[in-house]
Write a protein that holds these residues in place. Sequence first.
Motif, PDB file in Angstrom:
ATOM      1  N   VAL A  48      -2.157  -1.488  38.734  1.00 11.62           N
ATOM      2  CA  VAL A  48      -3.009  -0.379  39.167  1.00 11.62           C
ATOM      3  C   VAL A  48      -3.326   0.523  37.974  1.00 11.62           C
ATOM      4  O   VAL A  48      -4.489   0.833  37.713  1.00 11.62           O
ATOM      5  CB  VAL A  48      -2.313   0.446  40.266  1.00 11.62           C
ATOM      6  N   ALA A  49      -2.296   0.946  37.254  1.00 10.61           N
ATOM      7  CA  ALA A  49      -2.489   1.832  36.104  1.00 10.61           C
ATOM      8  C   ALA A  49      -1.256   1.754  35.217  1.00 10.61           C
ATOM      9  O   ALA A  49      -0.161   1.475  35.697  1.00 10.61           O
ATOM     10  CB  ALA A  49      -2.710   3.275  36.559  1.00 10.61           C
ATOM     11  N   SER A  62     -10.820  -1.145  40.108  1.00  5.44           N
ATOM     12  CA  SER A  62     -10.964  -0.760  41.512  1.00  5.44           C
ATOM     13  C   SER A  62     -10.463   0.656  41.793  1.00  5.44           C
ATOM     14  O   SER A  62     -10.780   1.227  42.839  1.00  5.44           O
ATOM     15  CB  SER A  62     -10.208  -1.751  42.400  1.00  5.44           C
ATOM     16  N   VAL A  63      -9.673   1.236  40.863  1.00  8.82           N
ATOM     17  CA  VAL A  63      -9.127   2.567  41.108  1.00  8.82           C
ATOM     18  C   VAL A  63      -9.594   3.593  40.083  1.00  8.82           C
ATOM     19  O   VAL A  63      -9.315   4.791  40.231  1.00  8.82           O
ATOM     20  CB  VAL A  63      -7.576   2.550  41.133  1.00  8.82           C
ATOM     21  N   LYS A  64     -10.261   3.129  39.058  1.00  8.87           N
ATOM     22  CA  LYS A  64     -10.713   4.053  38.019  1.00  8.87           C
ATOM     23  C   LYS A  64     -11.574   5.143  38.625  1.00  8.87           C
ATOM     24  O   LYS A  64     -12.385   4.886  39.498  1.00  8.87           O
ATOM     25  CB  LYS A  64     -11.487   3.278  36.948  1.00  8.87           C
ATOM     26  N   THR A  68      -5.096   8.768  38.961  1.00  8.25           N
ATOM     27  CA  THR A  68      -4.713   9.295  37.660  1.00  8.25           C
ATOM     28  C   THR A  68      -3.222   9.071  37.438  1.00  8.25           C
ATOM     29  O   THR A  68      -2.403   9.486  38.268  1.00  8.25           O
ATOM     30  CB  THR A  68      -5.014  10.797  37.552  1.00  8.25           C
ATOM     31  N   ILE A  69      -2.892   8.416  36.332  1.00 14.14           N
ATOM     32  CA  ILE A  69      -1.496   8.212  35.968  1.00 14.14           C
ATOM     33  C   ILE A  69      -1.114   9.237  34.910  1.00 14.14           C
ATOM     34  O   ILE A  69      -1.921   9.574  34.035  1.00 14.14           O
ATOM     35  CB  ILE A  69      -1.245   6.768  35.468  1.00 14.14           C
ATOM     36  N   LEU A  80       1.562   8.911  39.878  1.00 16.40           N
ATOM     37  CA  LEU A  80       0.267   8.317  40.181  1.00 16.40           C
ATOM     38  C   LEU A  80      -0.397   9.177  41.249  1.00 16.40           C
ATOM     39  O   LEU A  80       0.035   9.194  42.395  1.00 16.40           O
ATOM     40  CB  LEU A  80       0.409   6.872  40.670  1.00 16.40           C
ATOM     41  N   GLN A  81      -1.405   9.919  40.840  1.00 17.33           N
ATOM     42  CA  GLN A  81      -2.192  10.712  41.777  1.00 17.33           C
ATOM     43  C   GLN A  81      -3.310   9.832  42.308  1.00 17.33           C
ATOM     44  O   GLN A  81      -4.130   9.332  41.533  1.00 17.33           O
ATOM     45  CB  GLN A  81      -2.774  11.944  41.076  1.00 17.33           C
TER      46      GLN A  81
END
Length: 115
Positions: A48-49, A62-64, A68-69, A80-81
């Motif tokens: 994910v990050a 897909s989450v960009k 926010t990490i 991880l927000q």
Amino acid sequence: QVTLVESGGGLVQPGGSLRLSCAASGSIFSPYDMGWYRQAPGKQRELVARISRPGGISYASSVKDRFTISDDNAKNTVYLQMNSLKPEGTAVYHCNVVVGGGSYWGQGTQVTVSS
């Protein structure tokens, strides 16, 4: 030896937000990688990050722009927000740390995005 404990998962409606935390016991000194992965039912675990120190931050496409990490080195914690969550974000989220030649995983925290 590093032990990781995740928290912050839960049930959230589509469009909602959650903040995951991963606290590491043991010494985490640069260089290291700290990241979040997720595994949905019937699917492979995916990145994910990730934060690399030194280095930078990377996100799955897909989450960009929604996730926010961040890390707090003094607390040995990575966050991880997650904003604008989608139903396809339903998964078990795992924290991973790569440091000192070892790779360590947390037990995971369930995130369910559903109305």
